[in-house]
Design a protein around this motif. Structure first.
Motif, mmCIF file in Angstrom:
data_model
loop_
_atom_site.group_PDB
_atom_site.id
_atom_site.type_symbol
_atom_site.label_atom_id
_atom_site.label_comp_id
_atom_site.label_asym_id
_atom_site.label_seq_id
_atom_site.Cartn_x
_atom_site.Cartn_y
_atom_site.Cartn_z
ATOM 1 N N SER A 233 0.827 -1.204 0.000
ATOM 2 C CA SER A 233 0.000 0.000 0.000
ATOM 3 C C SER A 233 0.867 1.262 0.000
ATOM 4 N N LEU A 234 2.144 1.109 -0.327
ATOM 5 C CA LEU A 234 3.042 2.259 -0.397
ATOM 6 C C LEU A 234 2.672 3.150 -1.579
ATOM 7 N N LYS A 235 2.988 4.440 -1.468
ATOM 8 C CA LYS A 235 2.699 5.410 -2.527
ATOM 9 C C LYS A 235 3.893 5.488 -3.473
ATOM 10 N N GLY A 236 3.601 5.416 -4.787
ATOM 11 C CA GLY A 236 4.663 5.501 -5.769
ATOM 12 C C GLY A 236 4.222 5.035 -7.137
ATOM 13 N N THR A 237 5.205 4.612 -7.923
ATOM 14 C CA THR A 237 4.974 4.224 -9.305
ATOM 15 C C THR A 237 5.446 2.798 -9.538
ATOM 16 N N TYR A 238 4.636 2.048 -10.265
ATOM 17 C CA TYR A 238 4.983 0.688 -10.682
ATOM 18 C C TYR A 238 5.422 0.758 -12.142
ATOM 19 N N GLY A 239 6.632 0.279 -12.410
ATOM 20 C CA GLY A 239 7.168 0.310 -13.760
ATOM 21 C C GLY A 239 7.461 -1.087 -14.267
ATOM 22 N N CYS A 240 7.832 -1.163 -15.526
ATOM 23 C CA CYS A 240 8.183 -2.433 -16.168
ATOM 24 C C CYS A 240 9.541 -2.900 -15.662
ATOM 25 N N PRO B 135 7.362 3.658 -16.718
ATOM 26 C CA PRO B 135 6.291 3.811 -15.726
ATOM 27 C C PRO B 135 4.966 3.304 -16.294
ATOM 28 N N LEU B 136 4.271 2.464 -15.518
ATOM 29 C CA LEU B 136 3.047 1.831 -16.007
ATOM 30 C C LEU B 136 1.806 2.173 -15.193
ATOM 31 N N TYR B 137 1.923 2.143 -13.867
ATOM 32 C CA TYR B 137 0.765 2.350 -12.982
ATOM 33 C C TYR B 137 1.171 3.195 -11.787
ATOM 34 N N ARG B 138 0.225 3.992 -11.291
ATOM 35 C CA ARG B 138 0.423 4.759 -10.059
ATOM 36 C C ARG B 138 -0.275 4.025 -8.914
ATOM 37 N N SER B 139 0.286 4.144 -7.738
ATOM 38 C CA SER B 139 -0.289 3.470 -6.570
ATOM 39 C C SER B 139 -1.714 3.933 -6.276
ATOM 40 N N GLU B 140 -2.064 5.148 -6.670
ATOM 41 C CA GLU B 140 -3.423 5.649 -6.434
ATOM 42 C C GLU B 140 -4.476 4.852 -7.204
ATOM 43 N N THR B 141 -4.072 4.129 -8.240
ATOM 44 C CA THR B 141 -5.025 3.342 -9.024
ATOM 45 C C THR B 141 -4.976 1.863 -8.649
ATOM 46 N N SER C 167 -8.039 -6.527 -5.019
ATOM 47 C CA SER C 167 -9.040 -7.251 -5.804
ATOM 48 C C SER C 167 -9.382 -8.607 -5.196
ATOM 49 N N GLY C 168 -8.564 -9.055 -4.229
ATOM 50 C CA GLY C 168 -8.789 -10.359 -3.619
ATOM 51 C C GLY C 168 -8.267 -11.516 -4.455
ATOM 52 N N THR C 169 -7.588 -11.208 -5.559
ATOM 53 C CA THR C 169 -7.112 -12.255 -6.469
ATOM 54 C C THR C 169 -5.718 -12.769 -6.117
ATOM 55 N N GLY C 170 -4.941 -11.979 -5.371
ATOM 56 C CA GLY C 170 -3.570 -12.364 -5.059
ATOM 57 C C GLY C 170 -2.544 -11.806 -6.020
ATOM 58 N N TRP C 171 -2.987 -10.963 -6.961
ATOM 59 C CA TRP C 171 -2.090 -10.276 -7.886
ATOM 60 C C TRP C 171 -2.301 -8.774 -7.744
ATOM 61 N N PRO C 172 -1.247 -7.976 -7.965
ATOM 62 C CA PRO C 172 -1.443 -6.524 -7.950
ATOM 63 C C PRO C 172 -2.474 -6.138 -9.009
ATOM 64 N N SER C 173 -3.462 -5.365 -8.600
ATOM 65 C CA SER C 173 -4.537 -4.982 -9.516
ATOM 66 C C SER C 173 -4.679 -3.466 -9.530
ATOM 67 N N HIS D 9 5.983 -9.789 -10.245
ATOM 68 C CA HIS D 9 7.385 -9.974 -10.638
ATOM 69 C C HIS D 9 7.700 -9.268 -11.951
ATOM 70 N N ALA D 10 6.693 -8.815 -12.682
ATOM 71 C CA ALA D 10 6.899 -8.075 -13.925
ATOM 72 C C ALA D 10 7.014 -6.578 -13.661
ATOM 73 N N LEU D 11 6.840 -6.165 -12.404
ATOM 74 C CA LEU D 11 6.828 -4.745 -12.045
ATOM 75 C C LEU D 11 7.972 -4.401 -11.108
ATOM 76 N N ILE D 12 8.455 -3.179 -11.221
ATOM 77 C CA ILE D 12 9.383 -2.625 -10.236
ATOM 78 C C ILE D 12 8.668 -1.443 -9.586
ATOM 79 N N PHE D 13 8.884 -1.256 -8.303
ATOM 80 C CA PHE D 13 8.191 -0.194 -7.576
ATOM 81 C C PHE D 13 9.181 0.875 -7.174
#
Length: 139
Positions: A49-56, A62-68, A72-78, A132-136
């Motif tokens: 739940s840290l604030k930042g950016t998820y990249g490839c 840069p691919l996703y922001r932590s605010e989004t 999801s309950g799936t066990g994968w970052p969503s 594992h496909a993302l760096i934070f």
């Protein structure tokens, strides 16, 4: 004659299979270059739940922001949306007898995960990514 500005197009990141293998861990390589999937609840980022950016993990885009990001309950970052419209690319995936939409990094074609139409507002989408496909990068 007026000067016309053309948008700068970023070049695709292209490496040999050997270069990818040298750069990535075995699990990162299997997921991003061989279209694999990690086990649910096994990635380093699935419950962060840290604030930042998820990249490839392959090219750093840069691919996703932590605010989004959401649980999801799936066990994968969503995530409910990427950082920009051109950050990721969508492809039809007909593997395993299913029809899904695969998501890849727009810059290096790394397999990231899939997108599903069962996410929260405002988009209604669930970008279900392999952690594992993302760096934070923390803000």
């Amino acid at each position: 004659m007026p000067h016309i500005k053309h948008p700068v197009r970023k070049l695709k990141v292209i490496k040999t299979d050997e270069e990818w293998r040298e750069q990535l861990t075995p699990i990162q390589y299997q997921i991003t270059r061989q279209h694999g999937t990690e086990r649910a609840f096994s990635s380093p980022n699935f419950d962060s739940s840290l604030k930042g950016t998820y990249g490839c993990v392959c090219c750093g885009r840069p691919l996703y922001r932590s605010e989004t990001k959401y649980e999801s309950g799936t066990g994968w970052p969503s995530f409910y949306q990427p950082i920009s419209d051109d950050a990721v690319a969508a492809f039809e995936d007909r593997s395993y007898g299913m029809v899904r939409t695969e998501i890849r990094c727009a810059d290096c074609d790394a397999h990231l995960g899939h997108v599903f139409p069962d996410g929260p507002p405002p988009t209604g989408l669930r970008y279900c990514m392999n952690g594992h496909a993302l760096i934070f990068t923390e803000d």
